[in-house]
Design a protein around this motif. Structure first.
Motif, PDB file in Angstrom:
ATOM      1  N   MET A   3      24.621  43.274 -91.990  1.00  0.00           N
ATOM      2  CA  MET A   3      23.888  44.515 -92.153  1.00  0.00           C
ATOM      3  C   MET A   3      24.031  44.954 -93.607  1.00  0.00           C
ATOM      4  SD  MET A   3      24.378  48.144 -90.142  1.00  0.00           S
ATOM      5  CE  MET A   3      24.421  47.279 -88.607  1.00  0.00           C
ATOM      6  N   SER A   4      22.944  45.287 -94.206  1.00  0.00           N
ATOM      7  CA  SER A   4      22.937  45.733 -95.598  1.00  0.00           C
ATOM      8  C   SER A   4      23.528  47.128 -95.712  1.00  0.00           C
ATOM      9  CB  SER A   4      21.486  45.728 -96.107  1.00  0.00           C
ATOM     10  OG  SER A   4      21.346  46.527 -97.244  1.00  0.00           O
ATOM     11  N   SER A   5      24.186  47.395 -96.846  1.00  0.00           N
ATOM     12  CA  SER A   5      24.788  48.715 -97.030  1.00  0.00           C
ATOM     13  C   SER A   5      23.742  49.805 -97.226  1.00  0.00           C
ATOM     14  CB  SER A   5      25.755  48.683 -98.216  1.00  0.00           C
ATOM     15  OG  SER A   5      25.042  48.360 -99.393  1.00  0.00           O
ATOM     16  N   ASN A   6      22.478  49.429 -97.471  1.00  0.00           N
ATOM     17  CA  ASN A   6      21.411  50.415 -97.642  1.00  0.00           C
ATOM     18  C   ASN A   6      20.837  50.883 -96.313  1.00  0.00           C
ATOM     19  OD1 ASN A   6      21.699  50.159-100.392  1.00  0.00           O
ATOM     20  ND2 ASN A   6      20.018  48.704-100.609  1.00  0.00           N
ATOM     21  N   GLN A   7      21.124  50.167 -95.230  1.00  0.00           N
ATOM     22  CA  GLN A   7      20.600  50.542 -93.923  1.00  0.00           C
ATOM     23  C   GLN A   7      21.560  51.505 -93.241  1.00  0.00           C
ATOM     24  OE1 GLN A   7      20.207  46.833 -91.877  1.00  0.00           O
ATOM     25  NE2 GLN A   7      18.267  46.330 -92.863  1.00  0.00           N
ATOM     26  N   PRO A   8      21.009  52.527 -92.581  1.00  0.00           N
ATOM     27  CA  PRO A   8      21.891  53.446 -91.844  1.00  0.00           C
ATOM     28  C   PRO A   8      22.522  52.726 -90.658  1.00  0.00           C
ATOM     29  CG  PRO A   8      19.596  53.944 -91.380  1.00  0.00           C
ATOM     30  CD  PRO A   8      19.607  52.873 -92.445  1.00  0.00           C
ATOM     31  N   LEU A   9      23.705  53.176 -90.263  1.00  0.00           N
ATOM     32  CA  LEU A   9      24.362  52.602 -89.102  1.00  0.00           C
ATOM     33  C   LEU A   9      23.575  52.973 -87.844  1.00  0.00           C
ATOM     34  CD1 LEU A   9      28.102  53.456 -89.823  1.00  0.00           C
ATOM     35  CD2 LEU A   9      26.957  51.266 -90.098  1.00  0.00           C
ATOM     36  N   PRO A  10      23.471  52.041 -86.889  1.00  0.00           N
ATOM     37  CA  PRO A  10      22.808  52.396 -85.632  1.00  0.00           C
ATOM     38  C   PRO A  10      23.624  53.444 -84.890  1.00  0.00           C
ATOM     39  CG  PRO A  10      23.716  50.164 -85.539  1.00  0.00           C
ATOM     40  CD  PRO A  10      23.948  50.679 -86.917  1.00  0.00           C
ATOM     41  N   VAL A  11      22.942  54.424 -84.311  1.00  0.00           N
ATOM     42  CA  VAL A  11      23.602  55.497 -83.572  1.00  0.00           C
ATOM     43  C   VAL A  11      23.047  55.532 -82.155  1.00  0.00           C
ATOM     44  CG1 VAL A  11      23.969  57.997 -83.414  1.00  0.00           C
ATOM     45  CG2 VAL A  11      23.972  56.883 -85.649  1.00  0.00           C
ATOM     46  N   VAL A  12      23.953  55.580 -81.175  1.00  0.00           N
ATOM     47  CA  VAL A  12      23.571  55.723 -79.775  1.00  0.00           C
ATOM     48  C   VAL A  12      24.085  57.080 -79.323  1.00  0.00           C
ATOM     49  CG1 VAL A  12      23.848  54.813 -77.440  1.00  0.00           C
ATOM     50  CG2 VAL A  12      23.683  53.232 -79.376  1.00  0.00           C
ATOM     51  N   GLU A  13      23.168  57.978 -78.945  1.00  0.00           N
ATOM     52  CA  GLU A  13      23.569  59.294 -78.448  1.00  0.00           C
ATOM     53  C   GLU A  13      23.794  59.208 -76.949  1.00  0.00           C
ATOM     54  OE1 GLU A  13      20.831  62.330 -79.789  1.00  0.00           O
ATOM     55  OE2 GLU A  13      22.219  62.685 -81.446  1.00  0.00           O
ATOM     56  N   LEU A  14      24.888  59.812 -76.517  1.00  0.00           N
ATOM     57  CA  LEU A  14      25.313  59.717 -75.126  1.00  0.00           C
ATOM     58  C   LEU A  14      25.470  61.090 -74.486  1.00  0.00           C
ATOM     59  CD1 LEU A  14      28.235  57.259 -75.851  1.00  0.00           C
ATOM     60  CD2 LEU A  14      26.036  56.635 -74.860  1.00  0.00           C
ATOM     61  N   SER A  15      25.257  61.139 -73.188  1.00  0.00           N
ATOM     62  CA  SER A  15      25.626  62.339 -72.437  1.00  0.00           C
ATOM     63  C   SER A  15      27.035  62.108 -71.908  1.00  0.00           C
ATOM     64  CB  SER A  15      24.653  62.564 -71.279  1.00  0.00           C
ATOM     65  OG  SER A  15      24.828  61.580 -70.288  1.00  0.00           O
ATOM     66  N   ALA A  16      27.690  63.139 -71.442  1.00  0.00           N
ATOM     67  CA  ALA A  16      29.039  62.999 -70.894  1.00  0.00           C
ATOM     68  C   ALA A  16      29.036  62.050 -69.700  1.00  0.00           C
ATOM     69  CB  ALA A  16      29.584  64.372 -70.509  1.00  0.00           C
ATOM     70  N   ARG A  17      27.942  61.991 -68.961  1.00  0.00           N
ATOM     71  CA  ARG A  17      27.845  61.101 -67.798  1.00  0.00           C
ATOM     72  C   ARG A  17      27.793  59.630 -68.185  1.00  0.00           C
ATOM     73  NH1 ARG A  17      23.236  63.629 -64.118  1.00  0.00           N
ATOM     74  NH2 ARG A  17      22.452  64.203 -66.141  1.00  0.00           N
ATOM     75  N   ASP A  18      27.441  59.323 -69.438  1.00  0.00           N
ATOM     76  CA  ASP A  18      27.405  57.933 -69.897  1.00  0.00           C
ATOM     77  C   ASP A  18      28.801  57.366 -70.146  1.00  0.00           C
ATOM     78  OD1 ASP A  18      24.580  57.694 -69.967  1.00  0.00           O
ATOM     79  OD2 ASP A  18      24.534  58.672 -71.933  1.00  0.00           O
ATOM     80  N   LEU A  19      29.812  58.240 -70.243  1.00  0.00           N
ATOM     81  CA  LEU A  19      31.163  57.799 -70.547  1.00  0.00           C
ATOM     82  C   LEU A  19      31.855  57.264 -69.303  1.00  0.00           C
ATOM     83  CD1 LEU A  19      32.310  60.679 -72.903  1.00  0.00           C
ATOM     84  CD2 LEU A  19      31.196  58.518 -73.506  1.00  0.00           C
ATOM     85  N   GLN A  20      32.760  56.335 -69.509  1.00  0.00           N
ATOM     86  CA  GLN A  20      33.522  55.717 -68.430  1.00  0.00           C
ATOM     87  C   GLN A  20      34.942  56.268 -68.429  1.00  0.00           C
ATOM     88  OE1 GLN A  20      31.940  53.254 -66.484  1.00  0.00           O
ATOM     89  NE2 GLN A  20      30.179  53.892 -67.681  1.00  0.00           N
ATOM     90  N   GLY A  21      35.586  56.267 -67.288  1.00  0.00           N
ATOM     91  CA  GLY A  21      37.004  56.597 -67.185  1.00  0.00           C
ATOM     92  C   GLY A  21      37.413  57.837 -67.942  1.00  0.00           C
TER      93      GLY A  21
END
Length: 69
Positions: A1-19
């Motif tokens: 991944m090039s340093s000029n590209q933004p990092l991919p971001v995944v937005e989550l709800s609290a229900r998406d979390l495990q344990g």
């Protein structure tokens, strides 16, 4: 991944979390979800976590609260 590209971001709800407030990567919500070994990332502690393999950032959506944290 090039340093000029933004990092991919995944937005989550609290229900998406495990344990205890973790998410696994690769995650079905990311485009290349089968790209590396599965790792668990703590999102509950700070509201955000980054995968050590692919640098995808997992972030709770604004206003989401994790119960017990």
């Amino acid at each position: 991944m090039s340093s000029n590209q933004p990092l991919p971001v995944v937005e989550l709800s609290a229900r998406d979390l495990q344990g205890h407030g973790v998410v696994f990567c690769p995650h079905p919500k990311m485009p290349l979800w089968s790209a590396h070994p599965k790792v668990y990332i703590d999102v509950a502690t700070t509201g955000e976590g980054k995968c050590p393999y692919c640098s995808t950032v997992y972030r709770l959506k604004a206003g989401e609260k994790v119960h017990g944290h």
